[in-house]
Structure formats: structure tokens, C-alpha cells
Design an enzyme around this catalytic site. Structure first.
Site, PDB file in Angstrom:
ATOM      1  N   ASN A   7     -10.365   8.041  -8.065  1.00 56.90           N
ATOM      2  CA  ASN A   7     -10.509   6.597  -7.886  1.00 56.90           C
ATOM      3  C   ASN A   7     -10.594   6.317  -6.398  1.00 56.90           C
ATOM      4  O   ASN A   7      -9.572   6.175  -5.713  1.00 56.90           O
ATOM      5  CB  ASN A   7      -9.307   5.877  -8.513  1.00 56.90           C
ATOM      6  N   ARG A  98     -13.845   6.226 -11.332  1.00 56.01           N
ATOM      7  CA  ARG A  98     -13.963   4.774 -11.426  1.00 56.01           C
ATOM      8  C   ARG A  98     -15.038   4.353 -10.436  1.00 56.01           C
ATOM      9  O   ARG A  98     -14.966   4.666  -9.245  1.00 56.01           O
ATOM     10  CB  ARG A  98     -12.650   4.084 -11.076  1.00 56.01           C
ATOM     11  N   HIS A 186     -12.888  -5.410 -12.724  1.00 57.72           N
ATOM     12  CA  HIS A 186     -11.643  -5.039 -13.421  1.00 57.72           C
ATOM     13  C   HIS A 186     -11.900  -4.713 -14.893  1.00 57.72           C
ATOM     14  O   HIS A 186     -10.988  -4.772 -15.716  1.00 57.72           O
ATOM     15  CB  HIS A 186     -10.600  -6.169 -13.349  1.00 57.72           C
ATOM     16  N   GLY A 218      -5.841  -8.207  -6.354  1.00 56.78           N
ATOM     17  CA  GLY A 218      -7.041  -8.836  -6.903  1.00 56.78           C
ATOM     18  C   GLY A 218      -6.700  -9.387  -8.274  1.00 56.78           C
ATOM     19  O   GLY A 218      -5.905  -8.792  -9.000  1.00 56.78           O
ATOM     20  N   ARG A 247      -7.685 -12.910  -1.075  1.00 54.57           N
ATOM     21  CA  ARG A 247      -9.001 -13.498  -1.314  1.00 54.57           C
ATOM     22  C   ARG A 247      -8.849 -14.952  -1.754  1.00 54.57           C
ATOM     23  O   ARG A 247      -7.943 -15.297  -2.501  1.00 54.57           O
ATOM     24  CB  ARG A 247      -9.758 -12.726  -2.390  1.00 54.57           C
ATOM     25  N   ASP A 289       1.805 -10.880  -0.421  1.00 55.73           N
ATOM     26  CA  ASP A 289       2.634 -10.210  -1.422  1.00 55.73           C
ATOM     27  C   ASP A 289       3.471 -11.253  -2.150  1.00 55.73           C
ATOM     28  O   ASP A 289       4.318 -11.922  -1.540  1.00 55.73           O
ATOM     29  CB  ASP A 289       3.540  -9.190  -0.733  1.00 55.73           C
ATOM     30  N   LEU A 290       3.253 -11.399  -3.438  1.00 56.39           N
ATOM     31  CA  LEU A 290       3.936 -12.433  -4.203  1.00 56.39           C
ATOM     32  C   LEU A 290       5.448 -12.243  -4.200  1.00 56.39           C
ATOM     33  O   LEU A 290       6.200 -13.220  -4.261  1.00 56.39           O
ATOM     34  CB  LEU A 290       3.407 -12.468  -5.631  1.00 56.39           C
ATOM     35  N   GLY A 337      -0.024  -5.427 -11.372  1.00 51.58           N
ATOM     36  CA  GLY A 337       1.236  -5.547 -10.640  1.00 51.58           C
ATOM     37  C   GLY A 337       1.985  -6.843 -10.807  1.00 51.58           C
ATOM     38  O   GLY A 337       3.169  -6.860 -11.169  1.00 51.58           O
ATOM     39  N   ASN A 341       5.105  -7.554 -13.551  1.00 50.36           N
ATOM     40  CA  ASN A 341       6.419  -7.586 -12.898  1.00 50.36           C
ATOM     41  C   ASN A 341       6.944  -8.963 -12.543  1.00 50.36           C
ATOM     42  O   ASN A 341       8.127  -9.085 -12.217  1.00 50.36           O
ATOM     43  CB  ASN A 341       6.362  -6.721 -11.626  1.00 50.36           C
ATOM     44  N   GLU A 390      -5.190   2.374 -15.829  1.00 45.63           N
ATOM     45  CA  GLU A 390      -6.608   2.550 -15.577  1.00 45.63           C
ATOM     46  C   GLU A 390      -7.009   4.022 -15.572  1.00 45.63           C
ATOM     47  O   GLU A 390      -8.025   4.399 -16.164  1.00 45.63           O
ATOM     48  CB  GLU A 390      -6.963   1.898 -14.235  1.00 45.63           C
TER      49      GLU A 390
END
Length: 405
Positions: A7, A98, A186, A218, A247, A289-290, A337, A341, A390
Site C-alpha cells: 500500500n 492498493r 475509499h 480523509g 482537507r 487530529d480529532l 480511525g 474510535n 483494507e
């Protein structure tokens, strides 16, 4: 059967090796027997190769002028050094890649031949950060492993079933004929998520009206009906759609034009700003980063609060926009992610759909929710969380092609 999955990204390369049975494919995902990551962004003077196998992790520094971006050195760790798992590289039966962009030409995983390589090369203008790396990786495998079968698993393939009304932009039609259309991305993740979600609710995938939410750095949604993608939020490029980590997602298309014509911003800088400095990072500031944003929000940071609210609002709006095309909603599936989470994102998002009879079981949502149903038994919409796999999905495609090429 030894299946190698590669990948490649623009500055990194993830790889893993699976040992699969020759008979029936396993019902549950197996752990790889070897994993490797080459990261060229960690230091300006060298790349770092990190290999994990048999409970051992080993790091190797790679010179910047290493041929094939370290592919040969990485593959060598399969048979020598601190992490050998094979007697010889010839034990590898098939290699899966991929590939981000396959255009509208490939609707399924495909054995790589000269025509496939040419297509990947022709589509470089549509995926300049990824397709060159994929092509280089394919050629590198040929140089190291010879004529081992290689498979391209395209991120765009799942979305080739999108009808013309959803795939076509409201711009001059000859642009569509020149390839400017919604491709979606995706796809490997969305296909796998839909399949696993159907298993979790105990119904045939073909019978379900489903929205899969791939939420990572993403982000994209896909509407799945009859087991096929009928619409998705990413479009001509991965920049369209949801607000993401860095983005912007969809914005007024006049904004980039204004920046270039009225403020003198170069096109390359506009591209960088929209892809690398926008989204959650653009609003919050320190990062996209959330996890950091949620922590800052708890501490009273107003920009963190705004970033979170914007993220959820746009996510809810995009989900709602897909429901009419499905004719209703049976399943909402979260993956990747953030999707896997962040209980806070799932809870806030689902709160907007109580009018559909959606009822979240907060105890399940707050618990270890991966690969489980987190809605109540009486919920009008089943809500599930699917662990993104994936690489495993790519390995399955390779296994199937190896048995029935």
C-alpha cells in the site's frame, strides 16, 4: 498461500504478508505474519523502515538514494536479518496493490499486465500524489520478484456502479466526456465495511439500504443499495465532500478563483491550503487530529468547539442528502480511525437522526464498539461500527484471483 499486500502512499509505504489456506477463505480476518512501514517523512536525511514479525520490531535507516524507495531492502527482511518469516522470496504466491485511481475502467480487482500499468500511468494527472508511487512499486516488485502475479485493487472500482445522474457534474457535458466526473475513493474500505455491516445485522447485503461512513484523516460517505455503490461524497478528487482532518471538503468553487485573481495566491498554494491546511486543522489551528480537538474542547477552547460542531454538521448534512436516493435507511455503518474510535462523533451524528427512529445505545457506543451493533434493539436504523481492514480485503481479492484467475 503467501499473499503480500503493498500500500504505497506519496511519502510512505505500508506492507504486510498473510499466510492463507488453499481451501476455504477464513471467515474472520487473520493477523499478518509480517508487517513493514517505510516512512520518508520522518527525517530529512533518511527514511525509516520499521518491520514487525513474530513479536519482534526492528528499525532500519534507508538512504535517500535507495533504489525503489527501499522496496528491495524491505522485502529482504522477509528472509533475513531480525525478522525472517520465509525461507525464500519465491514462496510469495501473489502480490496485491492498493491503487488509488483506476478511473472508470476497472470495476473489480485486476491482474496487472501492460495495459493495466499503462492505465495507471495515464491516470497520474488525476492522482499525482499516489499513482506514480503505485506504478513505481509495481515495477519494483517485477525487478525483485520477477514474474510473480500482481493484482491491482482500485479504490475507485466500487464506485463504477454510480448512476450517471450522480457521477456527472452540472458543467458543460463535453467535460464529462473528457473524464471530469465523480470517481469516488475509499472504495476498498466502503465495500468491506458494507459486507461486514450486513453480517453484523444478520441480513443479506443486497437487501439493505446502507450508508457507510469512512471517517479518518480523509473522510467519505457511500450510499449502498443492492450491494452496490450508488453515490459517494468524494468526487473527481478526494478533496470533495466532507470536512476532513486537513482537507476542506466541499466549498464554494469561487473561493479558489477569488484567492487567485483577487489576492494573488498561486494555484499550487491554493492546492496546498485546501488539502493540507484546511478542514479540522484550518479551524482549530494546532492540528487536524480529532483526539486533540476533543481534548481542547473539554478544556473550553472555542475554536475546538467550532471545529467539532462544523465537522458533525457537515457529516449529518451529507448523510441526509444520500437517504432519498436510497429510498430510506436501514443501516448506518462507521469505520476507519475516527469512525471506530470516537464515541463523541458517533453520538453527536446519530442525534440528528432520531426523527428516523434511530436510537443509539450509549452504553454500547461508549464501550469497545468495534465490529458490533451500537443501536438499541428497537432502533429504526441499525447503527454498527466496523473495524477497517483494507489490507485483509486486498488479500481476499488476491486469494480469489489466484484460485480463479
Amino acid at each position: 498461500m503467501k499473499v503480500l499486500v503493498l500500500n504505497a502512499g506519496s511519502s510512505s509505504q505500508k506492507s504486510c504478508l498473510y499466510d492463507l489456506p488453499e481451501g476455504a477463505f477464513p471467515e474472520t480476518a487473520a493477523e499478518p505474519i509480517w508487517e513493514a512501514m517505510v516512512d520518508w517523512g520522518i527525517h530529512p536525511d533518511y527514511g525509516q523502515l520499521t518491520v514487525t514479525a513474530q513479536g519482534t520490531e526492528h528499525e532500519i535507516r534507508l538512504s535517500r538514494d535507495t533504489p525503489n524507495h527501499g522496496l528491495e531492502e524491505m522485502l529482504a527482511t522477509l528472509v533475513q536479518g531480525e525478522t525472517p518469516v520465509l525461507g525464500a522470496l519465491t514462496e510469495i504466491s501473489i502480490v496485491g496493490h492498493r491503487v488509488v485511481h483506476g478511473g472508470d475502467r476497472y470495476c473489480q480487482a485486476t491482474l496487472i499486465d501492460e495495459a493495466v500499468k499503462q492505465t495507471i500511468e495515464e491516470l497520474i494527472p488525476l492522482a499525482p500524489n499516489h499513482n506514480p508511487a503505485h506504478l513505481e512499486e509495481i515495477l519494483g516488485v517485477e525487478a525483485v520478484l520477477g514474474d510473480v502475479p500482481q493484482v491491482a485493487v482500485f479504490d475507485t472500482a466500487f464506485h463504477t456502479s454510480i448512476p450517471a445522474a450522480a457521477a456527472t457534474y452540472p458543467i458543460p457535458y463535453d467535460w464529462f466526456e473528457k473524464g471530469i466526473r465523480r470517481y469516488g475513493f475509499h472504495g476498498i474500505s466502503h465495500r468491506y465495511c458494507a459486507q461486514q455491516a450486513a453480517t453484523l445485522v444478520g441480513k443479506p447485503l443486497e437487501s439493505l439500504r446502507m450508508i457507510t461512513a469512512h471517517l479518518g484523516n480523509g473522510c467519505s460517505l457511500t450510499a449502498v443499495r443492492g450491494g452496490e455503490s450508488v453515490n459517494t461524497t468524494m468526487g473527481f478528487t478526494p478533496l470533495e465532500g466532507l470536512m476532513m482532518g486537513t482537507r476542506s471538503g466541499s466549498i464554494d468553487p469561487a473561493i479558489p478563483l477569488y484567492l487567485m485573481t483577487q489576492m494573488g495566491v498561486e494555484a499550487s498554494e491554493v492546492d496546498r491550503l485546501l488539502n493540507k491546511q484546511s478542514g479540522l486543522k484550518g479551524i482549530f489551528g494546532p492540528s487536524g487530529d480529532l483526539r486533540e480537538i476533543l481534548q481542547a474542547r473539554e478544556g473550553g477552547d472555542e475554536r475546538a468547539r467550532l471545529a467539532f460542531e462544523m465537522y458533525v454538521l457537515r457529516l449529518q448534512g451529507a448523510i441526509a442528502a444520500l437517504i432519498p436516493q436510497l429510498g430510506g435507511l436501514d443501516v448506518l455503518a462507521f469505520t476507519a480511525g475516527v469512525g471506530e474510535n470516537s464515541a463523541a462523533v458517533r453520538s453527536a451524528t446519530c442525534a440528528g437522526f432520531e426523527f428516523l427512529g434511530l436510537e443509539l445505545d450509549e452504553s454500547k457506543n461508549q464501550g469497545s464498539a468495534k465490529n458490533s451493533r451500537i443501536s438499541t434493539a428497537n432502533s429504526g436504523v441499525a447503527v454498527v461500527v466496523v473495524h477497517a481492514q483494507e489490507d485483509w480485503a486486498i488479500a481476499r481479492e488476491c486469494w480469489q484471483l489466484a484460485r480463479c484467475p
